[in-house]
Enzyme design. Structure first.
Site, PDB file in Angstrom:
ATOM      1  N   GLU A  34       0.837  -1.216   0.000  1.00 20.03           N
ATOM      2  CA  GLU A  34       0.000   0.000   0.000  1.00 20.03           C
ATOM      3  C   GLU A  34       0.860   1.249   0.000  1.00 20.03           C
ATOM      4  OE1 GLU A  34      -2.950   0.354  -1.261  1.00 20.03           O
ATOM      5  OE2 GLU A  34      -3.869  -0.903   0.273  1.00 20.03           O
ATOM      6  N   ASP A  37       2.911   1.949  -4.992  1.00 21.57           N
ATOM      7  CA  ASP A  37       2.907   1.915  -6.465  1.00 21.57           C
ATOM      8  C   ASP A  37       3.622   3.129  -7.055  1.00 21.57           C
ATOM      9  OD1 ASP A  37       0.749   3.602  -5.751  1.00 21.57           O
ATOM     10  OD2 ASP A  37      -0.574   2.869  -7.348  1.00 21.57           O
ATOM     11  N   GLY A 128     -15.189   6.747  -3.110  1.00 18.10           N
ATOM     12  CA  GLY A 128     -14.398   7.256  -1.985  1.00 18.10           C
ATOM     13  C   GLY A 128     -14.178   6.225  -0.892  1.00 18.10           C
ATOM     14  N   LEU A 131     -11.748   1.458  -3.053  1.00 19.61           N
ATOM     15  CA  LEU A 131     -11.916   0.319  -3.973  1.00 19.61           C
ATOM     16  C   LEU A 131     -11.796   0.770  -5.429  1.00 19.61           C
ATOM     17  CD1 LEU A 131     -14.886  -1.553  -2.227  1.00 19.61           C
ATOM     18  CD2 LEU A 131     -12.439  -1.971  -1.980  1.00 19.61           C
ATOM     19  N   SER A 132     -11.236   1.948  -5.631  1.00 22.07           N
ATOM     20  CA  SER A 132     -10.913   2.437  -6.982  1.00 22.07           C
ATOM     21  C   SER A 132     -12.110   2.630  -7.879  1.00 22.07           C
ATOM     22  CB  SER A 132      -9.955   1.473  -7.686  1.00 22.07           C
ATOM     23  OG  SER A 132      -8.796   1.386  -6.978  1.00 22.07           O
ATOM     24  N   SER A 133     -13.118   3.290  -7.359  1.00 21.57           N
ATOM     25  CA  SER A 133     -14.258   3.581  -8.223  1.00 21.57           C
ATOM     26  C   SER A 133     -13.814   4.462  -9.391  1.00 21.57           C
ATOM     27  CB  SER A 133     -15.372   4.263  -7.430  1.00 21.57           C
ATOM     28  OG  SER A 133     -14.884   5.447  -6.842  1.00 21.57           O
ATOM     29  N   GLU A 166      -6.063  10.353 -15.118  1.00 22.14           N
ATOM     30  CA  GLU A 166      -6.181  10.695 -13.686  1.00 22.14           C
ATOM     31  C   GLU A 166      -5.071  11.671 -13.256  1.00 22.14           C
ATOM     32  OE1 GLU A 166      -8.148   8.310 -11.270  1.00 22.14           O
ATOM     33  OE2 GLU A 166      -7.710   9.608  -9.581  1.00 22.14           O
ATOM     34  N   ASP A 178      -4.334   0.933  -9.622  1.00 21.84           N
ATOM     35  CA  ASP A 178      -5.793   0.795  -9.751  1.00 21.84           C
ATOM     36  C   ASP A 178      -6.203   0.522 -11.196  1.00 21.84           C
ATOM     37  OD1 ASP A 178      -5.507   1.583  -7.196  1.00 21.84           O
ATOM     38  OD2 ASP A 178      -6.545   3.497  -7.390  1.00 21.84           O
ATOM     39  N   TYR A 227      -2.992  12.834  -0.221  1.00 24.36           N
ATOM     40  CA  TYR A 227      -2.311  11.839  -1.061  1.00 24.36           C
ATOM     41  C   TYR A 227      -1.091  12.470  -1.730  1.00 24.36           C
ATOM     42  CZ  TYR A 227      -1.805   8.159  -4.589  1.00 24.36           C
ATOM     43  OH  TYR A 227      -1.318   7.156  -5.387  1.00 24.36           O
TER      44      TYR A 227
HETATM   45  P1  NG1 Z   1      -7.552   4.550  -4.082  1.00 20.51           P
HETATM   46  O1  NG1 Z   1      -7.768   4.135  -2.703  1.00 20.51           O
HETATM   47  O2  NG1 Z   1      -8.273   3.716  -5.065  1.00 20.51           O
HETATM   48  O3  NG1 Z   1      -7.781   6.013  -4.275  1.00 20.51           O
HETATM   49  C1  NG1 Z   1      -4.963   5.286  -4.237  1.00 20.51           C
HETATM   50  C2  NG1 Z   1      -4.233   5.457  -5.539  1.00 20.51           C
HETATM   51  C3  NG1 Z   1      -3.382   4.217  -5.900  1.00 20.51           C
HETATM   52  C4  NG1 Z   1      -2.496   3.809  -4.733  1.00 20.51           C
HETATM   53  C5  NG1 Z   1      -3.334   3.718  -3.448  1.00 20.51           C
HETATM   54  C6  NG1 Z   1      -2.490   3.461  -2.217  1.00 20.51           C
HETATM   55  C7  NG1 Z   1      -5.779   6.907  -6.766  1.00 20.51           C
HETATM   56  C8  NG1 Z   1      -6.755   6.998  -7.857  1.00 20.51           C
HETATM   57  N1  NG1 Z   1      -5.196   5.719  -6.600  1.00 20.51           N
HETATM   58  O4  NG1 Z   1      -5.970   4.309  -4.395  1.00 20.51           O
HETATM   59  O5  NG1 Z   1      -2.615   4.463  -7.059  1.00 20.51           O
HETATM   60  O6  NG1 Z   1      -1.414   4.691  -4.589  1.00 20.51           O
HETATM   61  O7  NG1 Z   1      -4.070   4.917  -3.194  1.00 20.51           O
HETATM   62  O8  NG1 Z   1      -1.776   2.271  -2.330  1.00 20.51           O
HETATM   63  O9  NG1 Z   1      -5.510   7.875  -6.073  1.00 20.51           O
END
Ligand code: NG1
Length: 392
Positions: A34, A37, A128, A131-133, A166, A178, A227
């Site tokens: 986690e 990437d 949100g 799960l990568s919506s 993105e 994702d 992030y």
């Molecule tokens: P999610 O939780 O789907 O937002 C985000 C990043 C990933 C990765 C994870 C942490 C986006 C769209 N994706 O995932 O690339 O870095 O956090 O491992 O922000």
């Protein structure tokens, strides 16, 4: 299937005829690796059995019309309005439409045909929630435009286009995990990806194990800012460590031993963030051998350690995620539990003995609700195939 019936019905009502095509692209859950990437590390996601579905037809004009069923909203854009993030009438493009518009933008940038479409879409990937919506929306639109555009690209190339949308259009500096998982998913398998070389392979999950997703029902806020800050802290650590180790390009290149020796030279925050990444990459390197040997116990311990690290070092957990993980880890049949995805709210992922999974889900919901007063959604998921055109 209910969601497909719903979007085709709405398509007929809105556009007066049946859609020409249907596509689906799944969300994903990540078991280990986690926030690595974007540090060239290894990740171990699976595409899940929840997805974004689009019913669509080409329009033969310049103008695309999109109906987002879940939001009950519509947006219109063309290649001419995309750079200014506006609609055909000059009003701002709503935020949800930045994902499809961003995909069209990325395709056109790469000189790939993206003909205008009428589209109705809906998703059962909660937004949100880690799960990568967003990746499932992007990859569903890449698949739709591949269908209409008369070009075919290998799955990883398509994932990179989704990531470009993105990063450069939506403005979230995410890694490739994702979009990769949403595109390359394989039924009943985990996917092990080297985010530097982009080489990947499937890893089977032992038969008697279930993946259980537990949604805290807390939606994350301010995620993209936080992030991007985490990402910047990692870059800063690399930059400072390069003074001693000029050959490193990312945190992937530094051994735990070297990091332990040099971390005192980093400012406190950068040191904490970088320690999570260096240790998490070490953990994810052990995943394949453990799973292949059927050693779910030790693999689960790595997941538990990952949660502690995300909470204490990377600081992306929240009280509700911590409760969900603590209750899960106390239950019969649970090998490992941790937050999944970016964090700050959303879901946990749990590895559970199959025969205990139903009881685990019930007890977890009860335990979480009695501590937080919140009503969680808990479901046993199946690893599914990646984005695809559906026969219909
Ligand atoms: P999610 O939780 O789907 O937002 C985000 C990043 C990933 C990765 C994870 C942490 C986006 C769209 N994706 O995932 O690339 O870095 O956090 O491992 O922000």
């Amino acid at each position: 299937m209910e969601i497909i019936d719903r979007i085709t019905e709405i398509f007929r009502k809105r556009f007066g005829n049946a859609p020409a095509h249907l596509v689906r692209a799944p969300g994903r859950v990540n078991l280990l690796g986690e926030h690595v990437d974007y540090n060239d590390g290894f990740v171990l996601p699976a595409a899940i059995d929840r997805a974004t579905y689009i019913a669509f037809s080409p329009t033969g004009t310049r103008l695309s019309s999109l109906v987002a069923v879940d939001l009950n909203q519509e947006a219109f854009f063309s290649p001419e309005t995309i750079p200014s993030k506006t609609q055909a009438d000059g009003s701002p493009l709503p935020e949800w439409a930045h994902y499809p518009a961003g995909v069209m933008w990325a395709l056109l940038e790469d000189n790939l045909s993206a003909p205008a479409l009428n589209a109705v879409y809906a998703s059962d990937v909660p937004r949100g929630s880690g799960l990568s919506s967003s990746a499932s929306v992007e990859m569903a639109f890449v698949t739709a435009w591949q269908t209409l555009g008369g070009w075919t690209l290998p799955p990883m190339q398509r994932a990179l286009l989704g990531q470009k949308a993105e990063n450069k259009y939506v403005g979230v500096n995410c890694g490739i995990m994702d979009q990769f998982a949403s595109t390359c998913g394989v039924e009943n398998h985990l996917l092990l990806l080297d985010c530097r070389s982009l080489e990947w392979k499937t890893v089977s999950l032992p038969e008697n194990i279930s993946i259980v997703i537990a949604d805290t029902s807390v939606r994350r806020k301010l995620t993209s800012g936080e992030y991007n800050k985490r990402r910047a802290a990692c870059e800063k650590a690399v930059h400072l460590l390069q003074q001693e180790l000029p050959n490193i390009k990312s945190l992937r290149d530094i051994s735990l031993e070297d990091f332990n020796r040099l971390s005192k030279q980093l400012p406190e925050e950068a040191a904490k963030r970088a320690r999570h990444v260096v240790e998490e990459i070490e953990r994810s390197k052990q995943a394949e051998a453990l799973l292949e040997a059927g050693n779910v116990q030790d693999f689960g311990k790595l997941m538990n350690q990952c949660h502690v690290s995300l909470r204490n070092l990377y600081e992306v957990s929240c009280p509700e995620l911590d409760v969900m993980v603590r209750v899960a880890q106390s239950l019969e049949g649970c090998y490992g539990a941790r937050l999944t995805g970016a964090g700050f709210g959303g879901c946990t992922v749990n590895l559970v003995a199959r025969e205990e999974a139903d009881e685990f889900a019930r007890s977890l919901a009860k335990g979480y609700e009695s501590e937080t007063g919140l009503h969680p959604e808990i479901y046993i998921t199946r690893a599914s195939n990646g984005a695809e055109l559906l026969n219909y």
